[in-house]
Design a protein around this motif. Structure first.
Motif, PDB file in Angstrom:
ATOM      1  N   ALA A  54      12.901  -6.716   2.707  1.00 40.24           N
ATOM      2  CA  ALA A  54      13.716  -6.195   3.809  1.00 40.24           C
ATOM      3  C   ALA A  54      12.875  -5.297   4.704  1.00 40.24           C
ATOM      4  O   ALA A  54      12.941  -5.387   5.933  1.00 40.24           O
ATOM      5  CB  ALA A  54      14.924  -5.432   3.264  1.00 40.24           C
ATOM      6  N   HIS A  55      12.070  -4.424   4.100  1.00 38.15           N
ATOM      7  CA  HIS A  55      11.203  -3.556   4.876  1.00 38.15           C
ATOM      8  C   HIS A  55      10.173  -4.365   5.655  1.00 38.15           C
ATOM      9  O   HIS A  55       9.871  -4.062   6.812  1.00 38.15           O
ATOM     10  CB  HIS A  55      10.499  -2.545   3.960  1.00 38.15           C
ATOM     11  CG  HIS A  55      11.401  -1.470   3.471  1.00 38.15           C
ATOM     12  ND1 HIS A  55      12.182  -1.623   2.357  1.00 38.15           N
ATOM     13  CD2 HIS A  55      11.646  -0.229   3.939  1.00 38.15           C
ATOM     14  CE1 HIS A  55      12.870  -0.520   2.159  1.00 38.15           C
ATOM     15  NE2 HIS A  55      12.569   0.344   3.107  1.00 38.15           N
ATOM     16  N   ALA A  56       9.621  -5.408   5.029  1.00 37.21           N
ATOM     17  CA  ALA A  56       8.636  -6.257   5.709  1.00 37.21           C
ATOM     18  C   ALA A  56       9.270  -6.986   6.884  1.00 37.21           C
ATOM     19  O   ALA A  56       8.659  -7.111   7.951  1.00 37.21           O
ATOM     20  CB  ALA A  56       8.029  -7.260   4.728  1.00 37.21           C
ATOM     21  N   VAL A 105       7.019   5.316   7.454  1.00 39.58           N
ATOM     22  CA  VAL A 105       8.375   5.801   7.734  1.00 39.58           C
ATOM     23  C   VAL A 105       9.396   4.787   7.223  1.00 39.58           C
ATOM     24  O   VAL A 105      10.400   5.157   6.604  1.00 39.58           O
ATOM     25  CB  VAL A 105       8.569   6.077   9.246  1.00 39.58           C
ATOM     26  CG1 VAL A 105      10.031   6.343   9.566  1.00 39.58           C
ATOM     27  CG2 VAL A 105       7.705   7.245   9.683  1.00 39.58           C
ATOM     28  N   LEU A 106       9.137   3.503   7.465  1.00 39.97           N
ATOM     29  CA  LEU A 106      10.069   2.463   7.011  1.00 39.97           C
ATOM     30  C   LEU A 106      10.226   2.470   5.495  1.00 39.97           C
ATOM     31  O   LEU A 106      11.288   2.112   4.983  1.00 39.97           O
ATOM     32  CB  LEU A 106       9.611   1.080   7.485  1.00 39.97           C
ATOM     33  CG  LEU A 106       9.617   0.839   8.986  1.00 39.97           C
ATOM     34  CD1 LEU A 106       9.128  -0.564   9.293  1.00 39.97           C
ATOM     35  CD2 LEU A 106      10.985   1.080   9.588  1.00 39.97           C
ATOM     36  N   CYS A 107       9.183   2.879   4.786  1.00 44.33           N
ATOM     37  CA  CYS A 107       9.267   2.949   3.319  1.00 44.33           C
ATOM     38  C   CYS A 107      10.327   3.942   2.851  1.00 44.33           C
ATOM     39  O   CYS A 107      10.772   3.879   1.716  1.00 44.33           O
ATOM     40  CB  CYS A 107       7.911   3.330   2.731  1.00 44.33           C
ATOM     41  SG  CYS A 107       6.692   2.015   2.794  1.00 44.33           S
ATOM     42  N   ALA A 133       0.834  -1.202   0.000  1.00 47.82           N
ATOM     43  CA  ALA A 133       0.000   0.000   0.000  1.00 47.82           C
ATOM     44  C   ALA A 133       0.867   1.250   0.000  1.00 47.82           C
ATOM     45  O   ALA A 133       0.571   2.231  -0.676  1.00 47.82           O
ATOM     46  CB  ALA A 133      -0.944  -0.012   1.199  1.00 47.82           C
ATOM     47  N   CYS A 134       1.944   1.208   0.748  1.00 49.06           N
ATOM     48  CA  CYS A 134       2.878   2.331   0.808  1.00 49.06           C
ATOM     49  C   CYS A 134       3.486   2.568  -0.579  1.00 49.06           C
ATOM     50  O   CYS A 134       3.599   3.698  -1.032  1.00 49.06           O
ATOM     51  CB  CYS A 134       3.963   2.023   1.833  1.00 49.06           C
ATOM     52  SG  CYS A 134       5.126   3.349   2.127  1.00 49.06           S
ATOM     53  N   LYS A 135       3.868   1.492  -1.245  1.00 51.16           N
ATOM     54  CA  LYS A 135       4.444   1.592  -2.586  1.00 51.16           C
ATOM     55  C   LYS A 135       3.413   2.169  -3.554  1.00 51.16           C
ATOM     56  O   LYS A 135       3.728   3.037  -4.360  1.00 51.16           O
ATOM     57  CB  LYS A 135       4.904   0.211  -3.053  1.00 51.16           C
ATOM     58  CG  LYS A 135       5.558   0.210  -4.418  1.00 51.16           C
ATOM     59  CD  LYS A 135       6.034  -1.176  -4.794  1.00 51.16           C
ATOM     60  CE  LYS A 135       6.660  -1.167  -6.173  1.00 51.16           C
ATOM     61  NZ  LYS A 135       7.107  -2.485  -6.594  1.00 51.16           N
TER      62      LYS A 135
END
Length: 169
Positions: free
Chosen positions: A54-56, A89-91, A27-29
């Motif tokens: 990696a983000h997940a 934020v992690l995105c 969703a962020c992407k």
């Protein structure tokens, strides 16, 4: 047999957390791609499949600490909204290598630092958990490991330094 069941339940919970994190990151992407079409450029880097994994993985390691920390801080914000904001934020993070293998207290400190950074910027509703007469006591309780059930050697100076790094990186 009971230990094996506990390991299987833990493995299943970790897999579910990673699946939820992947869905949030997707969703962020999509948000980033949508804004780049609308605005001509995105403030978030494009995420490859490897980058999303990696983000997940990072989100899945932080997620178990969010609820306990919010409870210890007596924060009155929805956990799902906080998790969503952390994911956004992690995105923006870029990982040159694999996610480090940190201990539970280290992941808890990282989660607390992200929550503090959110409270200072993108999520002012969370600021009340870090301010007020009981905030210092509650923060020390988190840093001493009460939220994770483990002893921690971290203190307020460690938290402040990490928040400074997050905000000024």
């Amino acid at each position: 047999q009971q230990q094996q069941q506990q390991q299987e339940a833990g493995s299943e919970a970790k897999q579910q957390a990673e699946e939820r994190a992947l869905a949030m990151l997707a969703a962020c992407k999509d948000d980033a791609e949508g804004s780049s079409k609308d605005e001509g450029a995105s403030s978030q880097p494009a995420l490859s499949t490897q980058g999303m994994q990696a983000h997940a993985a990072l989100a899945a390691r932080l997620e178990p600490h969010v609820h306990g920390i919010l409870r210890t801080l007596h924060a009155r914000v929805p956990v799902q909204e906080v998790s969503k904001r952390i994911t956004h934020v992690l995105c923006t993070f870029v990982f040159p290598g694999p996610i480090p293998n940190l201990s539970n207290p280290q992941w808890q400190l990282m989660t607390l630092a992200l929550l503090r950074a959110l409270a200072m910027g993108r999520m002012p509703a969370l600021a009340g958990a870090f301010e007020g007469p009981d905030a210092g006591t509650n923060l020390r309780a988190v840093l001493q490991g009460e939220a994770a059930g483990e002893e921690s050697a971290f203190g307020l100076p460690h938290l402040s330094a990490l928040v400074d790094l997050l905000l000024h990186a």
